[in-house]
Design an enzyme around this catalytic site. Structure first.
Site, PDB file in Angstrom:
ATOM      1  N   HIS A 166       0.849  -1.191   0.000  1.00 43.26           N
ATOM      2  CA  HIS A 166       0.000   0.000   0.000  1.00 43.26           C
ATOM      3  C   HIS A 166       0.883   1.239   0.000  1.00 43.26           C
ATOM      4  CE1 HIS A 166      -3.825  -2.048   0.554  1.00 43.26           C
ATOM      5  NE2 HIS A 166      -3.275  -2.795   1.513  1.00 43.26           N
ATOM      6  N   CYS A 208      -0.559   2.005  -5.207  1.00 41.46           N
ATOM      7  CA  CYS A 208      -1.277   3.208  -5.619  1.00 41.46           C
ATOM      8  C   CYS A 208      -0.283   4.348  -5.846  1.00 41.46           C
ATOM      9  CB  CYS A 208      -2.304   3.601  -4.555  1.00 41.46           C
ATOM     10  SG  CYS A 208      -3.612   2.374  -4.302  1.00 41.46           S
TER      11      CYS A 208
END
Length: 400
Positions: A166, A208
């Site tokens: 992440h 991301c």
């Protein structure tokens, strides 16, 4: 020999330097040909892979599958376990929620177990930290760290660095507890370059806003790619209802799918890999940064980073029979003479209408001329160095 005693010492020093130079220059070409870069090739002699899953907890199953999928690919293409550093922040294969204990699957069909029996995890659980990752790259590890947990690279090593987890704008989370920034990785790569710890690096990240993670790189010979642009998320590819979570990320899935068509001898380039990116299928816009990379992407093979293929240079062989070789050598040394391979009488040649005043030796080509000149020049250098060394040895023996 009395005059040798009065020979200036600086002249002897110059003669010694000349001898050393002639010996060295006769050997530097083969060495350069073996280790150097030719025709845009990488010039590396070994491959390494650093594969990092920075996420823990069961619901991040897909991140571990990402790293294990890359692990399987680089092993299949020839990088041995001794040259792979695998960092898994969690062990979902042994998680109590796993309906298939000891296994990790990247597809809902569960045809391929990525965990298997031959996996070697070098850093697991709480060992996967930002500090350990930076120390691994820079080589600044504690003396007690075993060799299996060290990145034993040199200036001829091509390194594939893959990271997943992440993240956000210029950061990637480790263990959901700390972060590594784009500046941290950039500075670590610069330390590696200064310490001659790599030849080329291929950096790939799936998170991301992944493309921001290589925005701060400034060291040479680095090629980087990421799964998504700034302000853009990276999405999972598919779920497995029996496992209960997503099993792989979309970007990594399509990269691994493309890599399945590649073997150790494939001539597929990095440009071919990047051209296979489809933002519609991936549901994000992967990026590539190649301004720091010294070679054209069309000339950089995928196996230069994903594989462990030994490189060899093949030189063309000039095939000539003994008679042709004899005529060629005689033609060079005695251009006005005729060489006959068979004991034929002059009368036989006269009967066949052969003009004995003309040379029948094969004509010289530019390639053969260059070859002979190169051989002669090497012989001159060799005998010159031998003569100088013999002279110096004789002088030392005389003055003593």
């Amino acid at each position: 020999m009395h005059w040798l005693q009065h020979l200036p010492r600086h002249c002897l020093f110059l003669l010694a330097c000349l001898a050393a130079w002639t010996l060295a220059i006769s050997q530097d070409e083969p060495v350069a040909n073996f280790f150097g870069k030719h025709n845009g090739t990488s010039g590396h002699t070994n491959n390494w892979a650093v594969l990092v899953c920075a996420s823990r907890y069961w619901f991040n199953y897909r991140h571990m599958a990402n790293a294990l999928g890359m692990y399987r690919t680089v092993k299949r293409l020839g990088i041995p376990d001794s040259n792979i550093i695998l960092m898994l922040a969690d062990d979902v294969a042994c998680n109590a929620r796993n309906k298939f204990p000891g296994s990790v699957y990247a597809k809902s069909g569960r045809h391929l177990d990525l965990y298997g029996e031959n996996i070697e995890v070098d850093y697991r659980g709480y060992e996967v930290t930002v500090e350990n990752f930076i120390r691994l790259l820079t080589g600044r590890v504690d003396p007690s760290v075993p060799r299996s947990k060290r990145l034993l690279t040199d200036d001829r090593s091509n390194i594939f660095v893959y990271m997943t987890g992440h993240g956000g704008n210029e950061f990637l989370k480790f263990q959901d507890n700390e972060e590594i920034s784009a500046f941290d990785i950039a500075d670590a790569f610069e330390q590696m370059w200064q310490k001659k710890r790599y030849n080329e690096i291929f950096f790939m990240i799936d998170t991301c806003q992944a493309n921001t993670m290589y925005s701060q790189f400034y060291s040479p010979n680095i090629l980087a790619t990421g799964s998504s642009e700034i302000g853009e998320n990276s999405y999972s590819h598919e779920n497995d209802n029996d496992v209960g979570v997503s099993v792989i990320d979309s970007y990594t899935h399509f990269v691994l799918e493309y890599m399945e068509g590649i073997n150790k001898t494939s001539q597929v380039s990095m440009q071919d890999l990047f051209s296979s990116y489809d933002p519609v299928k991936i549901r994000s816009h992967p990026g590539v940064r190649s301004d720091l990379f010294q070679r054209p992407l069309e000339g950089a093979l995928v196996t230069d980073f994903f594989g462990g293929v030994s490189q060899a240079e093949i030189f063309p062989v000039i095939e000539e029979d003994a008679d042709t070789t004899l005529q060629y050598i005689t033609r060079v040394s005695f251009p006005d003479q005729v060489v006959h391979s068979d004991p034929v009488s002059p009368q036989a040649y006269h009967d066949q209408g052969v003009d004995m005043t003309k040379s029948n030796a094969p004509a010289l080509t530019p390639e053969k001329d260059n070859m002979m000149l190169d051989v002669r020049w090497k012989d001159i250098r060799k005998w010159t160095s031998i003569t100088i060394v013999g002279f110096l040895v004789g002088w030392v023996s005389f003055v003593r």
